[in-house]
Design a protein around this motif. Structure first.
Motif, PDB file in Angstrom:
ATOM      1  N   GLY A 115      39.935  62.064  50.039  1.00  0.00           N
ATOM      2  CA  GLY A 115      40.849  62.530  49.003  1.00  0.00           C
ATOM      3  C   GLY A 115      40.049  62.759  47.728  1.00  0.00           C
ATOM      4  N   PRO A 116      40.676  63.317  46.708  1.00  0.00           N
ATOM      5  CA  PRO A 116      39.956  63.602  45.466  1.00  0.00           C
ATOM      6  C   PRO A 116      39.430  62.313  44.830  1.00  0.00           C
ATOM      7  CG  PRO A 116      42.116  64.656  45.454  1.00  0.00           C
ATOM      8  CD  PRO A 116      42.070  63.750  46.633  1.00  0.00           C
ATOM      9  N   HIS A 117      38.116  62.228  44.722  1.00  0.00           N
ATOM     10  CA  HIS A 117      37.517  61.042  44.111  1.00  0.00           C
ATOM     11  C   HIS A 117      36.058  61.315  43.784  1.00  0.00           C
ATOM     12  CE1 HIS A 117      35.812  60.312  48.115  1.00  0.00           C
ATOM     13  NE2 HIS A 117      35.056  59.355  47.602  1.00  0.00           N
ATOM     14  N   LEU A 118      35.488  60.400  43.026  1.00  0.00           N
ATOM     15  CA  LEU A 118      34.057  60.412  42.739  1.00  0.00           C
ATOM     16  C   LEU A 118      33.445  59.166  43.358  1.00  0.00           C
ATOM     17  CD1 LEU A 118      31.559  61.503  41.143  1.00  0.00           C
ATOM     18  CD2 LEU A 118      32.203  59.872  39.368  1.00  0.00           C
ATOM     19  N   HIS A 119      32.337  59.364  44.043  1.00  0.00           N
ATOM     20  CA  HIS A 119      31.548  58.237  44.542  1.00  0.00           C
ATOM     21  C   HIS A 119      30.305  58.165  43.658  1.00  0.00           C
ATOM     22  CE1 HIS A 119      29.665  55.485  47.471  1.00  0.00           C
ATOM     23  NE2 HIS A 119      28.547  56.154  47.202  1.00  0.00           N
ATOM     24  N   LEU A 120      30.067  57.011  43.043  1.00  0.00           N
ATOM     25  CA  LEU A 120      28.929  56.810  42.148  1.00  0.00           C
ATOM     26  C   LEU A 120      28.039  55.707  42.677  1.00  0.00           C
ATOM     27  CD1 LEU A 120      27.344  57.065  39.424  1.00  0.00           C
ATOM     28  CD2 LEU A 120      28.950  55.375  38.507  1.00  0.00           C
ATOM     29  N   GLU A 121      26.737  56.012  42.775  1.00  0.00           N
ATOM     30  CA  GLU A 121      25.745  55.004  43.157  1.00  0.00           C
ATOM     31  C   GLU A 121      24.741  54.838  42.023  1.00  0.00           C
ATOM     32  OE1 GLU A 121      23.897  56.204  46.818  1.00  0.00           O
ATOM     33  OE2 GLU A 121      25.795  56.158  47.921  1.00  0.00           O
ATOM     34  N   VAL A 122      24.236  53.607  41.875  1.00  0.00           N
ATOM     35  CA  VAL A 122      23.154  53.305  40.936  1.00  0.00           C
ATOM     36  C   VAL A 122      22.069  52.590  41.728  1.00  0.00           C
ATOM     37  CG1 VAL A 122      22.464  52.047  38.861  1.00  0.00           C
ATOM     38  CG2 VAL A 122      24.734  53.104  38.962  1.00  0.00           C
ATOM     39  N   TRP A 123      20.843  53.101  41.604  1.00  0.00           N
ATOM     40  CA  TRP A 123      19.680  52.509  42.280  1.00  0.00           C
ATOM     41  C   TRP A 123      18.644  52.163  41.228  1.00  0.00           C
ATOM     42  CZ3 TRP A 123      19.198  52.373  47.790  1.00  0.00           C
ATOM     43  CH2 TRP A 123      20.289  52.924  48.472  1.00  0.00           C
ATOM     44  N   LYS A 124      17.971  51.038  41.423  1.00  0.00           N
ATOM     45  CA  LYS A 124      16.880  50.662  40.522  1.00  0.00           C
ATOM     46  C   LYS A 124      15.661  50.327  41.365  1.00  0.00           C
ATOM     47  CE  LYS A 124      15.405  47.996  36.616  1.00  0.00           C
ATOM     48  NZ  LYS A 124      15.727  47.108  35.549  1.00  0.00           N
ATOM     49  N   ASN A 125      14.589  51.076  41.134  1.00  0.00           N
ATOM     50  CA  ASN A 125      13.352  50.890  41.899  1.00  0.00           C
ATOM     51  C   ASN A 125      13.612  50.911  43.407  1.00  0.00           C
ATOM     52  OD1 ASN A 125      11.832  50.683  39.497  1.00  0.00           O
ATOM     53  ND2 ASN A 125      12.359  48.513  39.353  1.00  0.00           N
ATOM     54  N   GLY A 126      14.521  51.805  43.848  1.00  0.00           N
ATOM     55  CA  GLY A 126      14.809  51.977  45.264  1.00  0.00           C
ATOM     56  C   GLY A 126      15.777  50.976  45.855  1.00  0.00           C
ATOM     57  N   VAL A 127      16.354  50.109  45.025  1.00  0.00           N
ATOM     58  CA  VAL A 127      17.281  49.081  45.508  1.00  0.00           C
ATOM     59  C   VAL A 127      18.681  49.381  44.961  1.00  0.00           C
ATOM     60  CG1 VAL A 127      17.808  46.606  45.501  1.00  0.00           C
ATOM     61  CG2 VAL A 127      15.422  47.381  45.547  1.00  0.00           C
ATOM     62  N   PRO A 128      19.706  49.426  45.841  1.00  0.00           N
ATOM     63  CA  PRO A 128      21.052  49.710  45.346  1.00  0.00           C
ATOM     64  C   PRO A 128      21.552  48.613  44.409  1.00  0.00           C
ATOM     65  CG  PRO A 128      21.147  49.054  47.647  1.00  0.00           C
ATOM     66  CD  PRO A 128      19.696  49.160  47.287  1.00  0.00           C
ATOM     67  N   GLN A 129      22.270  49.043  43.381  1.00  0.00           N
ATOM     68  CA  GLN A 129      22.841  48.134  42.382  1.00  0.00           C
ATOM     69  C   GLN A 129      24.355  48.300  42.368  1.00  0.00           C
ATOM     70  OE1 GLN A 129      20.441  46.276  40.270  1.00  0.00           O
ATOM     71  NE2 GLN A 129      19.279  47.055  42.011  1.00  0.00           N
TER      72      GLN A 129
END
Length: 137
Positions: A115-129
């Protein structure tokens, strides 16, 4: 351009976090790394603006069958943000972007979209946050 001169060292500076949520909406799924969900989902309407959360440079802006339009921004201090399921992109690879710039607009794009949405990811030095640690309401 003036922006290129001003932000030529953008990847060497510490990003200005926390930032505002990149889109208006309701958090519908949190960061669940044990379930391989490395970001958060924010339900929203179609064509809502998606706002950049910290200064950086775009290193990926592409279409994928699974996630629709995807845009990724390299920030300083090893931090990368990735925005998925967009209907439209406003920036291209190599663009320097400031906190608050419009990256694109939301949609219901990609076969993994629910459905309508935004998926946001944050990675730091290759590691998911957990992206919620980088955001304020």
């Amino acid at each position: 351009s003036q922006n290129e001169i001003l932000f030529s060292n953008v990847s060497k500076t510490i990003p200005d976090f926390p930032g505002r949520y990149p889109v208006k909406g309701s958090l519908t799924r949190g960061y669940l790394p044990d379930e391989e969900h490395y970001g958060i989902d924010v339900a929203t309407g179609i064509d809502e603006p998606v706002i950049n959360i910290a200064d950086g440079s775009v290193f990926n802006s592409s279409w994928t069958i699974n996630n629709g339009y995807v845009i990724s921004v390299q920030h300083g201090n090893g931090v990368v943000t990735t925005f998925k399921h967009l209907a439209r992109l406003n920036k291209r690879e190599g663009d320097l972007v400031l906190k608050g710039d419009m990256l694109g607009s939301t949609g219901d794009a990609g076969v993994l979209s629910t459905g309508p949405h935004l998926h946001l990811e944050v990675w730091k030095n290759g590691v998911p946050q957990n992206p919620e640690l980088y955001l304020i309401n």
